[in-house]
Motif scaffolding. Structure first.
Motif, PDB file in Angstrom:
ATOM      1  N   ARG A  14       0.999  -1.329   0.015  1.00  0.00           N
ATOM      2  CA  ARG A  14       0.297   0.053  -0.035  1.00  0.00           C
ATOM      3  C   ARG A  14       0.395   1.249   0.021  1.00  0.00           C
ATOM      4  NH1 ARG A  14      -4.299  -3.190   0.579  1.00  0.00           N
ATOM      5  NH2 ARG A  14      -3.470  -4.646   2.433  1.00  0.00           N
ATOM      6  N   ARG A  17      -0.287   4.130  -1.980  1.00  0.00           N
ATOM      7  CA  ARG A  17      -1.616   4.797  -0.906  1.00  0.00           C
ATOM      8  C   ARG A  17      -1.661   5.585  -0.423  1.00  0.00           C
ATOM      9  NH1 ARG A  17      -7.846   2.281  -1.428  1.00  0.00           N
ATOM     10  NH2 ARG A  17      -7.587   4.006  -0.140  1.00  0.00           N
ATOM     11  N   TYR A 214     -12.844  -7.249   5.844  1.00  0.00           N
ATOM     12  CA  TYR A 214     -13.306  -7.401   4.402  1.00  0.00           C
ATOM     13  C   TYR A 214     -14.471  -8.166   4.412  1.00  0.00           C
ATOM     14  CZ  TYR A 214      -8.381  -5.865   3.644  1.00  0.00           C
ATOM     15  OH  TYR A 214      -7.134  -4.524   3.771  1.00  0.00           O
ATOM     16  N   ARG A 250     -10.277   3.759   4.105  1.00  0.00           N
ATOM     17  CA  ARG A 250     -10.759   2.359   3.461  1.00  0.00           C
ATOM     18  C   ARG A 250     -11.683   2.400   2.508  1.00  0.00           C
ATOM     19  NH1 ARG A 250     -12.052  -1.503   3.332  1.00  0.00           N
ATOM     20  NH2 ARG A 250     -13.045  -3.140   4.994  1.00  0.00           N
ATOM     21  N   LYS A 251     -12.089   3.515   2.073  1.00  0.00           N
ATOM     22  CA  LYS A 251     -12.565   3.298   0.400  1.00  0.00           C
ATOM     23  C   LYS A 251     -11.747   2.752  -1.025  1.00  0.00           C
ATOM     24  CE  LYS A 251     -16.032   6.357   1.439  1.00  0.00           C
ATOM     25  NZ  LYS A 251     -16.979   7.338   1.441  1.00  0.00           N
ATOM     26  N   GLY A 252     -12.096   1.766  -1.788  1.00  0.00           N
ATOM     27  CA  GLY A 252     -11.439   2.048  -2.788  1.00  0.00           C
ATOM     28  C   GLY A 252     -10.522   0.485  -3.177  1.00  0.00           C
ATOM     29  N   LYS A 253     -10.261   0.188  -4.212  1.00  0.00           N
ATOM     30  CA  LYS A 253      -9.165  -1.414  -4.625  1.00  0.00           C
ATOM     31  C   LYS A 253      -8.327  -0.365  -3.552  1.00  0.00           C
ATOM     32  CE  LYS A 253      -6.827  -4.066  -8.496  1.00  0.00           C
ATOM     33  NZ  LYS A 253      -7.355  -3.634  -9.800  1.00  0.00           N
ATOM     34  N   GLY A 254      -7.306  -1.585  -3.199  1.00  0.00           N
ATOM     35  CA  GLY A 254      -6.343  -1.743  -2.587  1.00  0.00           C
ATOM     36  C   GLY A 254      -6.266  -1.344  -1.161  1.00  0.00           C
ATOM     37  N   ALA A 255      -7.278  -1.132  -0.765  1.00  0.00           N
ATOM     38  CA  ALA A 255      -7.778  -0.182   0.479  1.00  0.00           C
ATOM     39  C   ALA A 255      -6.210  -1.131   1.671  1.00  0.00           C
ATOM     40  CB  ALA A 255      -8.667   0.340   0.442  1.00  0.00           C
ATOM     41  N   ASP A 257      -7.777  -2.529   5.967  1.00  0.00           N
ATOM     42  CA  ASP A 257      -9.018  -2.429   6.434  1.00  0.00           C
ATOM     43  C   ASP A 257      -9.453  -1.832   7.596  1.00  0.00           C
ATOM     44  OD1 ASP A 257      -7.026  -3.913   7.992  1.00  0.00           O
ATOM     45  OD2 ASP A 257      -8.206  -6.047   7.771  1.00  0.00           O
TER      46      ASP A 257
END
Length: 267
Positions: A14, A17, A214, A250-255, A257
């Motif tokens: 991550r 991000r 998840y 926490r939103k979106g792809k690859g977030a 948890d």
């Protein structure tokens, strides 16, 4: 000063991000948990390119904690003084895990903490969790006793929901870890020692969480837990001007948890 804590659930997976969020949010100090890498695997250079110095301790693909700061990173300490270890083998000596790292950042003593999960109430890991918390509380109380004006931030993933308001359904957690009375008593012991949950006044519940599993569509169903905290010493708590839980991360792809928890301190 903007101080944040975030269980990133793998810093390598991550990194994009995390670094994008750091730039957008203006964070001065970020405590990370569950980095899930060894020290030599941590992406130090990418943080340094943005002006952050990093202290990290990681021993394997599990656990791991770090502090990234752009306002100083001094007196780094891996593990607190009396931090206990853990082993599954009753014949082996307990080994200290990568669950705590401290550093002084801009005059604030920051501890990035990843409290043991506990697993199940009958598991030896649960006993370890309670012992770990008791030792940390004793050390933290001693730090305050030695210097009542010391600015201390105990931040991270505590793996405890202190009240029923901190979980989406208290009945769901009956007989499970994170909400048991001994765990909640261990958390309250820090408050009784003079530390304050500095985020709650600025992010009141119910329905305000920092973690969503998840599975089972927990996040869109708003079925979460508040288990990530910033506990401040009296001198630090007096400086808090605001706080938030950045649920958007926490939103979106690859977030992860978990969502970042941010505290704003006055100069």
């Amino acid at each position: 000063m903007r101080l944040a804590t975030w269980n990133v659930n793998s810093v390598r997976a991550r990194a994009d991000r995390i670094l994008d969020w750091l730039q957008r949010s203006g964070i001065d100090v970020l405590a990370m948990q569950e980095t899930k890498c060894k020290d030599e695997q941590f992406p130090y250079e990418r943080f340094e390119e943005l002006g952050y110095r990093v202290a990290h301790v990681g021993l394997s693909q599990w656990n791991g904690v770090a502090i990234a700061s752009r306002i100083g990173l001094d007196d780094v300490q891996i593990g607190f003084e009396d931090q206990p270890g853990f082993t599954k083998d009753p014949d082996a000596d307990p080994a200290q895990e990568a669950r705590a790292i401290g550093a002084t950042c801009g005059g604030v003593r920051v501890w990035s903490l990843y409290v043991p999960n506990g697993r199940e109430l009958a598991d030896p890991h649960y006993v370890y969790k309670l012992e770990w918390l008791a030792k940390l509380r004793a050390d933290a109380q001693a730090w305050l006793a030695a210097d009542p004006q010391k600015q201390i931030a105990l931040v991270g993933d505590w793996n405890i929901a202190p009240t029923d308001e901190d979980v989406w359904d208290p009945a769901f957690f009956d007989g499970k870890t994170h909400t048991s009375e001994p765990e909640r008593e261990a958390f309250r012991a820090f408050l009784d020692s003079g530390f304050t949950d500095v985020v709650r006044p600025h992010a009141p519940g119910p329905g305000v969480y920092t973690y969503w599993d998840y599975t089972q569509l927990r996040f869109p169903k708003r079925q979460g837990m508040r288990i990530d905290f910033v506990l401040g010493s009296p001198a630090l708590a007096a400086r808090v001007a605001g706080a938030e839980i950045d649920r958007n991360e926490r939103k979106g792809k690859g977030a992860s948890d978990h969502a970042p928890v941010v505290v704003d301190l006055t100069d």
